[in-house]
Design an enzyme around this catalytic site. Structure first.
Site, mmCIF file in Angstrom:
data_model
loop_
_atom_site.group_PDB
_atom_site.id
_atom_site.type_symbol
_atom_site.label_atom_id
_atom_site.label_comp_id
_atom_site.label_asym_id
_atom_site.label_seq_id
_atom_site.Cartn_x
_atom_site.Cartn_y
_atom_site.Cartn_z
ATOM 1 N N LYS A 203 0.858 -1.184 0.000
ATOM 2 C CA LYS A 203 0.000 0.000 0.000
ATOM 3 C C LYS A 203 0.893 1.232 0.000
ATOM 4 O O LYS A 203 1.650 1.451 0.949
ATOM 5 C CB LYS A 203 -0.921 0.005 1.217
ATOM 6 C CG LYS A 203 -1.869 1.207 1.253
ATOM 7 C CD LYS A 203 -2.786 1.122 2.458
ATOM 8 C CE LYS A 203 -3.747 2.304 2.512
ATOM 9 N NZ LYS A 203 -4.642 2.229 3.701
ATOM 10 N N LYS A 257 -2.064 -1.539 -3.790
ATOM 11 C CA LYS A 257 -2.916 -0.351 -3.742
ATOM 12 C C LYS A 257 -2.056 0.900 -3.800
ATOM 13 O O LYS A 257 -1.093 0.994 -3.023
ATOM 14 C CB LYS A 257 -3.743 -0.370 -2.447
ATOM 15 C CG LYS A 257 -4.684 0.809 -2.284
ATOM 16 C CD LYS A 257 -5.436 0.710 -0.962
ATOM 17 C CE LYS A 257 -6.392 1.892 -0.801
ATOM 18 N NZ LYS A 257 -7.098 1.878 0.500
#
Length: 332
Positions: A203, A257
């Site tokens: 992320k 992400k």
């Protein structure tokens, strides 16, 4: 992979033959996108009415009754799972995010209501404190620093109440070190061995999260930035190290992400580990498509399917997208 010598050249070989009609393009397609590849993130809110999210056209915060009906529709379209994110009243936010660990909080009630009404729909919940903290960080903040180990202790309690409410997948998105192992041990130790973990392993500290923060009410709350725990967008090898650590600690699935700016990471993770790897088409990515379409600059349905197919082509097992219902209808 070895290949046979190329059989010929123009005019004997004409690659356009396999593009000449829709049926042949479908027959030889290398990548396929279906509703079963999609996870639909939804936002839930207290009260009895839907609330449009201005920076996410087409997305509403849903009261619990609306969320249940929306999930029935998603199931009927062939979408296998939803991901729940809450809009928490600011009066319930605190320095340590204690509301995240309370049985009967908004996420737990939404989870229980959806699972009771649509038992064959998978429910994924976010394990992170940012919707619950008064400072907008994913962990406990002290003297301007996000504390790792103290945060992990809270995340474990959060994951346990979510699992007790009926969550099928817990998804730690906080990027604290060691949290996957701690959550896995706690779930197993309380007899919840079947609850799955999807780790937000790669992320990145991204500029594409703005509309999401609007949706969960964190805009204007966040103190500083998240660069001390979310990844540097310049780094690729580091993502592989993060994935390996999470898998060793017990993650069943991993996520990259944002999605589109990190297709190379998706491919490296899938090739390197061969585990189910998911992409998150985050709020900023989705909002750009919608805004451009509203201005007449692109065709939203075509662009949406093209981007989702790109995630699959890069190696993603599935995609979290706010356009999941739109895509499922288009595919159907």
């Amino acid at each position: 992979m070895s290949r046979l010598p190329f059989p010929g050249a123009f005019p004997t070989t004409r690659p356009r033959r396999l593009r000449s009609d829709g049926w042949i393009r479908e027959l030889v397609a290398e990548t396929r996108l279906g509703p079963g590849d999609l996870i639909w993130p939804i936002f839930v809110v207290e009260g009895d009415q839907r609330q449009p999210v201005e920076s996410l056209p087409g997305v509403d915060r849903l009261d619990l009754a609306s969320a249940v009906e929306a999930c029935r529709r998603a199931r009927d379209l062939g979408i296998p799972a939803v991901a729940i994110f809450p809009m928490i009243d600011r009066a319930l936010r605190s320095e340590d995010g204690a509301e995240a660990c309370r049985e009967g909080n908004l996420v737990c009630r939404a989870t229980a209501a959806i699972k009771a009404a649509v038992p064959d729909l998978g429910i994924m919940v976010d394990v992170a404190l940012d919707p619950f903290t008064s400072h907008g960080h994913d962990g406990v903040l002290r003297d301007g620093r996000v504390l790792n180990d103290e945060t992990v202790e809270i995340l474990v309690r959060q994951a346990l109440v979510q699992a007790a409410a009926g969550a099928d997948i817990v998804a730690p998105s906080d990027m604290m070190d060691g949290r996957i192992g701690a959550v896995r041990a706690a779930l197993d130790g309380t007899g919840r061995q079947d609850v799955k973990i999807m780790a937000y392993s790669a992320k990145y500290a991204s500029a594409f999260y703005g509309p999401f923060r609007d949706a969960v009410g964190s805009t204007g709350v966040l103190v500083g930035d998240k660069k001390t725990y979310q990844m540097d967008s310049a780094n690729s090898d580091e993502a592989l190290r993060e994935v390996e650590l999470d898998l060793r600690e017990g993650a069943d699935m991993v996520m990259v992400k944002p999605g589109l700016p990190y297709l190379d990471i998706i491919r490296r993770v899938r090739d390197g580990f061969g585990v189910p790897t998911f992409a998150y088409q985050v709020s900023g990515e989705y909002a750009m498509l919608r805004a451009a379409a509203q201005n007449g600059w692109l065709d939203y349905p075509k662009a949406l399917l093209e981007v989702l197919t790109a995630f699959k082509r890069a190696g993603a097992a599935g995609v979290l997208t706010y356009g999941a219902v739109d895509a499922a209808q288009l595919i159907g």
